[in-house]
Design an enzyme around this catalytic site. Structure first.
Site, short mmCIF file in Angstrom:
data_model
loop_
_atom_site.label_atom_id
_atom_site.label_comp_id
_atom_site.label_asym_id
_atom_site.label_seq_id
_atom_site.Cartn_x
_atom_site.Cartn_y
_atom_site.Cartn_z
N CYS A 98 3.61 1.38 -5.40
CA CYS A 98 4.45 0.72 -4.54
C CYS A 98 5.84 1.28 -4.34
CB CYS A 98 4.91 -0.60 -4.93
SG CYS A 98 5.73 -1.43 -3.79
N GLY A 99 5.79 1.94 -3.01
CA GLY A 99 6.77 2.95 -2.84
C GLY A 99 8.19 2.23 -2.58
N ASP A 260 4.01 -6.52 4.71
CA ASP A 260 5.05 -5.68 4.17
C ASP A 260 6.18 -5.67 5.17
OD1 ASP A 260 6.65 -3.82 3.02
OD2 ASP A 260 5.12 -2.79 2.14
N SER A 266 3.82 3.64 -0.03
CA SER A 266 2.73 4.17 -0.45
C SER A 266 1.87 4.22 0.86
CB SER A 266 2.02 3.35 -1.52
OG SER A 266 1.83 1.93 -0.95
#
Length: 345
Positions: A98-99, A260, A266
């Site tokens: 998870c970026g 999101d 990601s």
């Protein structure tokens, strides 16, 4: 008026710090979780899923969370070079990367003393995610943290121009790319939609239908671990894949139709790897990626060629900003019939 810290109650207590990165929430768990067993980060991920999933539901779902809440559980890493290990939580289960969470954790690790001697102008934090070791670099000056960039695990195009039969939409051609998790990519225009202007519900329906089609019709694998061989979600784009100085927009729908709010760290990693594979972007050429939901922006740059098994891959640098939104202490009263959390459909 003075209030007690916590009214008298009978039940467990969980404490968290809440942050957001480009509008996407991150609930970092400070206390209340039992010790997570397992010799490796992937073993710990399996242990939490099999033995402690009720606590994920408590913190991610209503009444304490919501359908689109995201969480981070800090754990011990088996890697000597790691400053911390992390498991990622969402409405359906557990991600491998998870970026937006890594960007937030880059600030959190420095601010909360997980890095004993932060340095200026940047402090490096090695974060062990289920997909592998991710290096984050947090701006740090005069005791304050700022923007965070991170270097991904090897990212690669898994398959391009894959035709799948999507219920309600017919045959759709998608690309599949890996940025710590596998995503399907398709232009929203193929569904008569616009990632910046269309109703979120319409985008969610289209992306969910694509995810279901890919999961049922495409055999996915990962050369490092079968734990990484699953489709995390679908990212709808504005179709502007060729390099431009202008931002290109996308919206990610993952897990159980979760949206999101950020450009998806990601997902940006996977999209840069895909564009590099197609010859649409060069090494060290930075692009801006904009969230169709909030307009927030990450940048993504392919900085190094590498490999992942038989795949030609790149290391991608993603940069963004995270902010604190609060702290909270949650309780589970023993006589509360909804204390375990629920998901409103």
């Amino acid at each position: 008026m003075a209030f007690p810290k916590l009214p008298p109650h009978c039940g467990s207590v969980l404490s968290v710090v809440d942050m957001h990165t480009g509008g996407e929430p991150l609930r970092i768990i400070l206390s209340g979780f039992p010790e997570v067993q397992g010799d490796t980060i992937l073993a710990k991920r399996r242990y939490v899923r099999e033995h402690l999933d009720h606590l994920r539901k408590v913190l991610m779902l209503e009444p304490r969370g919501h359908n689109d809440m995201y969480g981070a559980l800090l754990v011990k890493s088996e890697l000597a070079e790691a400053d911390l290990g992390v498991l990622f939580l969402h409405n359906e289960g557990y991600s491998t990367m998870c970026g937006h969470a890594v960007i937030a954790l880059g600030r959190f690790a420095v601010d909360y003393g997980l890095v004993k001697e932060p340095s200026s102008p940047e402090t490096q934090i090695n974060i062990h995610c289920p997909c592998g070791l991710v290096k984050a670099f947090t701006q740090y000056a005069d005791g304050k943290t700022g923007a965070v960039r991170f270097h991904s695990v090897p990212a690669f195009a898994f398959a391009t121009d894959v035709s799948v039969s999507v219920e309600g939409y017919g045959t759709v051609t998608v690309d599949i790319s890996y940025g710590g998790a596998l995503y399907a990519f398709v232009s929203a225009e193929k569904f008569g939609s616009d990632v910046n202007k269309s109703k979120t519900r319409d985008l969610v329906d289209a992306a969910t239908a694509v995810s279901e089609a890919v999961k049922s019709q495409v055999k996915l694998y990962h050369p490092v671990s079968e734990d990484l061989a699953f489709l995390y979600g679908t990212i709808l784009t504005d179709g502007k894949d060729a390099f431009s100085e202008e931002p290109t927009a996308n919206m990610c729908v993952f897990a159980d139709a979760q949206v999101d709010r950020s450009p998806t760290g990601s997902g940006v990693t996977a999209r840069v790897a895909l564009q590099y594979h197609k010859g649409l972007i060069r090494l060290n050429q930075t692009r801006s990626f904009q969230s169709g939901a909030t307009g927030s922006v990450f940048t993504g740059t392919a900085i190094e060629e590498t490999t992942c098994g038989d795949f030609k891959a790149v290391v991608v640098e993603v940069k963004g900003h995270a902010h604190y939104s609060g702290v909270a202490t949650f309780t589970q009263e023993s006589d509360d019939p909804l204390s375990g959390g629920f998901l409103l459909r």
